[in-house]
Design a protein around this motif. Structure first.
Motif, PDB file in Angstrom:
ATOM      1  N   LEU A 106      -3.572   2.037   6.185  1.00 34.18           N
ATOM      2  CA  LEU A 106      -3.761   1.856   4.747  1.00 34.18           C
ATOM      3  C   LEU A 106      -5.203   1.722   4.275  1.00 34.18           C
ATOM      4  CD1 LEU A 106      -0.838  -0.531   3.738  1.00 34.18           C
ATOM      5  CD2 LEU A 106      -0.894   1.965   3.755  1.00 34.18           C
ATOM      6  N   GLU A 107      -6.091   1.228   5.137  1.00 34.89           N
ATOM      7  CA  GLU A 107      -7.473   0.975   4.702  1.00 34.89           C
ATOM      8  C   GLU A 107      -8.134   2.201   4.059  1.00 34.89           C
ATOM      9  OE1 GLU A 107     -10.691  -2.198   6.058  1.00 34.89           O
ATOM     10  OE2 GLU A 107     -10.251  -0.730   7.619  1.00 34.89           O
ATOM     11  N   PRO A 108      -8.028   3.403   4.667  1.00 37.47           N
ATOM     12  CA  PRO A 108      -8.672   4.573   4.030  1.00 37.47           C
ATOM     13  C   PRO A 108      -8.120   4.858   2.631  1.00 37.47           C
ATOM     14  CG  PRO A 108      -7.905   5.110   6.261  1.00 37.47           C
ATOM     15  CD  PRO A 108      -7.391   3.745   5.937  1.00 37.47           C
ATOM     16  N   HIS A 109      -6.799   4.702   2.433  1.00 38.03           N
ATOM     17  CA  HIS A 109      -6.188   4.946   1.119  1.00 38.03           C
ATOM     18  C   HIS A 109      -6.680   3.929   0.091  1.00 38.03           C
ATOM     19  CE1 HIS A 109      -3.353   7.929   2.657  1.00 38.03           C
ATOM     20  NE2 HIS A 109      -3.110   7.109   3.678  1.00 38.03           N
ATOM     21  N   ILE A 110      -6.776   2.678   0.509  1.00 41.07           N
ATOM     22  CA  ILE A 110      -7.204   1.600  -0.390  1.00 41.07           C
ATOM     23  C   ILE A 110      -8.669   1.788  -0.775  1.00 41.07           C
ATOM     24  CG2 ILE A 110      -7.641  -0.900  -0.484  1.00 41.07           C
ATOM     25  CD1 ILE A 110      -5.022  -1.212   1.199  1.00 41.07           C
ATOM     26  N   GLU A 111      -9.505   2.133   0.209  1.00 45.23           N
ATOM     27  CA  GLU A 111     -10.937   2.345  -0.070  1.00 45.23           C
ATOM     28  C   GLU A 111     -11.164   3.541  -0.981  1.00 45.23           C
ATOM     29  OE1 GLU A 111     -12.868   2.389   3.763  1.00 45.23           O
ATOM     30  OE2 GLU A 111     -12.831   0.191   3.893  1.00 45.23           O
ATOM     31  N   ARG A 112     -10.366   4.596  -0.808  1.00 44.00           N
ATOM     32  CA  ARG A 112     -10.495   5.780  -1.661  1.00 44.00           C
ATOM     33  C   ARG A 112     -10.232   5.438  -3.126  1.00 44.00           C
ATOM     34  NH1 ARG A 112      -8.617   8.969   2.439  1.00 44.00           N
ATOM     35  NH2 ARG A 112      -6.437   8.838   1.877  1.00 44.00           N
ATOM     36  N   GLN A 113      -9.412   4.412  -3.358  1.00 37.49           N
ATOM     37  CA  GLN A 113      -9.108   4.017  -4.735  1.00 37.49           C
ATOM     38  C   GLN A 113     -10.099   2.983  -5.267  1.00 37.49           C
ATOM     39  OE1 GLN A 113      -4.919   3.478  -5.740  1.00 37.49           O
ATOM     40  NE2 GLN A 113      -4.399   4.361  -3.757  1.00 37.49           N
ATOM     41  N   GLY A 114     -11.152   2.678  -4.483  1.00 42.16           N
ATOM     42  CA  GLY A 114     -12.200   1.778  -4.949  1.00 42.16           C
ATOM     43  C   GLY A 114     -11.950   0.305  -4.669  1.00 42.16           C
ATOM     44  N   TYR A 115     -11.054   0.010  -3.742  1.00 46.45           N
ATOM     45  CA  TYR A 115     -10.744  -1.382  -3.395  1.00 46.45           C
ATOM     46  C   TYR A 115     -11.097  -1.652  -1.938  1.00 46.45           C
ATOM     47  CZ  TYR A 115      -8.038  -1.033  -7.697  1.00 46.45           C
ATOM     48  OH  TYR A 115      -7.663  -0.830  -8.989  1.00 46.45           O
ATOM     49  N   GLU A 116     -11.005  -2.924  -1.545  1.00 41.96           N
ATOM     50  CA  GLU A 116     -11.271  -3.314  -0.162  1.00 41.96           C
ATOM     51  C   GLU A 116     -10.048  -4.038   0.389  1.00 41.96           C
ATOM     52  OE1 GLU A 116     -13.970  -6.446   2.461  1.00 41.96           O
ATOM     53  OE2 GLU A 116     -14.051  -6.536   0.284  1.00 41.96           O
ATOM     54  N   LEU A 117      -9.594  -3.623   1.568  1.00 44.24           N
ATOM     55  CA  LEU A 117      -8.525  -4.332   2.257  1.00 44.24           C
ATOM     56  C   LEU A 117      -9.194  -5.455   3.042  1.00 44.24           C
ATOM     57  CD1 LEU A 117      -5.556  -4.630   3.029  1.00 44.24           C
ATOM     58  CD2 LEU A 117      -5.921  -2.960   4.847  1.00 44.24           C
ATOM     59  N   VAL A 118      -9.088  -6.680   2.530  1.00 45.29           N
ATOM     60  CA  VAL A 118      -9.770  -7.825   3.126  1.00 45.29           C
ATOM     61  C   VAL A 118      -9.087  -8.233   4.424  1.00 45.29           C
ATOM     62  CG1 VAL A 118     -10.428 -10.247   2.797  1.00 45.29           C
ATOM     63  CG2 VAL A 118     -10.626  -8.629   0.906  1.00 45.29           C
ATOM     64  N   GLY A 149     -17.561  -6.261  -5.714  1.00 40.78           N
ATOM     65  CA  GLY A 149     -18.481  -6.488  -6.817  1.00 40.78           C
ATOM     66  C   GLY A 149     -17.872  -7.036  -8.086  1.00 40.78           C
ATOM     67  N   GLY A 150     -16.582  -7.380  -8.094  1.00 44.19           N
ATOM     68  CA  GLY A 150     -16.058  -7.866  -9.357  1.00 44.19           C
ATOM     69  C   GLY A 150     -14.782  -8.669  -9.299  1.00 44.19           C
ATOM     70  N   GLY A 151     -14.124  -8.690  -8.198  1.00 44.09           N
ATOM     71  CA  GLY A 151     -12.841  -9.399  -8.142  1.00 44.09           C
ATOM     72  C   GLY A 151     -11.729  -8.528  -8.679  1.00 44.09           C
TER      73      GLY A 151
END
Length: 163
Positions: A17-29, A50-52
C-alpha cells in the motif's frame, strides 16, 4: 527505510500500500496488525506531510485502501480495517521519523527488560543506522538502544512545554 520491524502481515501491507498512498500525496506512518481468534484488526496510520491529515482525507482514502486490500488479499481470515491519523504521540518506525524528533521527548519499549526496565521515556539525543541514544528519565542515565531491541517507539508530546 524501516528501523523497527512490524508483524509480518503488517510488513506485507506496507509493501503493497505504501506506493499507492504516497502517489496520492500522503504518508503511511505505520501499520498495526492484531490477530484475533474470530476477527483481526488492521490499523493504518496515515498522515499528510507538512500539514496533518483531515477527516475528509481519511474518508476519501479508506474505500480506496479497502479495495486495494481486497485485490491483494494480504490478510488471512476476517479483519476490521481502520484508517486513522497518527495523532499527537505518533509512532516512530522509520529512520526519518526518529531523525525528525531528535532533541524531543520519546517513549520506547524493548522486547527484553534492561535492569528491570522495558519502557524508556526521555530526550532523544542521537540517531544512527542501528539505533538511538536517549537520556532516560526513569534511570537518569543515557541509554543506547538498538532498533532490533525495540518493540515500539512513539514521539511523546510534552504538554508542559506550552506553559
Amino acid at each position: 527505510m524501516a528501523a523497527l520491524r512490524l508483524h509480518p502481515t503488517a510488513e506485507k501491507v506496507v509493501e503493497l500500500l505504501e506506493p499507492h498512498i504516497e502517489r496520492q500525496g500522503y504518508e503511511l506512518v505505520s501499520v498495526d496488525f492484531r490477530k484475533g481468534t474470530r476477527n483481526s484488526l488492521l490499523r493504518l496510520l496515515v498522515d499528510k506531510p507538512g500539514g496533518g491529515i483531515a477527516l475528509s482525507d481519511l474518508e476519501k482514502l479508506s474505500p480506496t485502501l479497502g479495495d486495494l486490500l481486497d485485490v491483494y488479499d494480504p490478510v488471512e481470515g476476517r479483519y476490521t480495517l481502520e484508517v486513522a491519523s497518527p495523532g499527537i504521540n505518533r509512532p516512530l518506525r522509520k529512520l526519518e521519523h526518529f531523525e525528525a524528533v531528535k532533541g524531543e521527548r520519546v517513549k520506547l519499549r524493548t522486547h527484553r527488560a534492561r535492569d528491570g526496565q522495558k519502557s524508556f521515556v526521555g530526550t532523544l539525543v542521537s540517531v544512527g543506522q542501528s539505533g538511538i541514544e536517549l537520556d532516560d528519565e526513569t534511570s537518569r542515565k543515557r541509554q543506547t538502544i538498538g532498533f532490533d531491541e525495540m518493540s515500539g517507539a512513539n514521539y511523546e508530546y510534552n504538554f508542559d512545554k506550552d506553559k
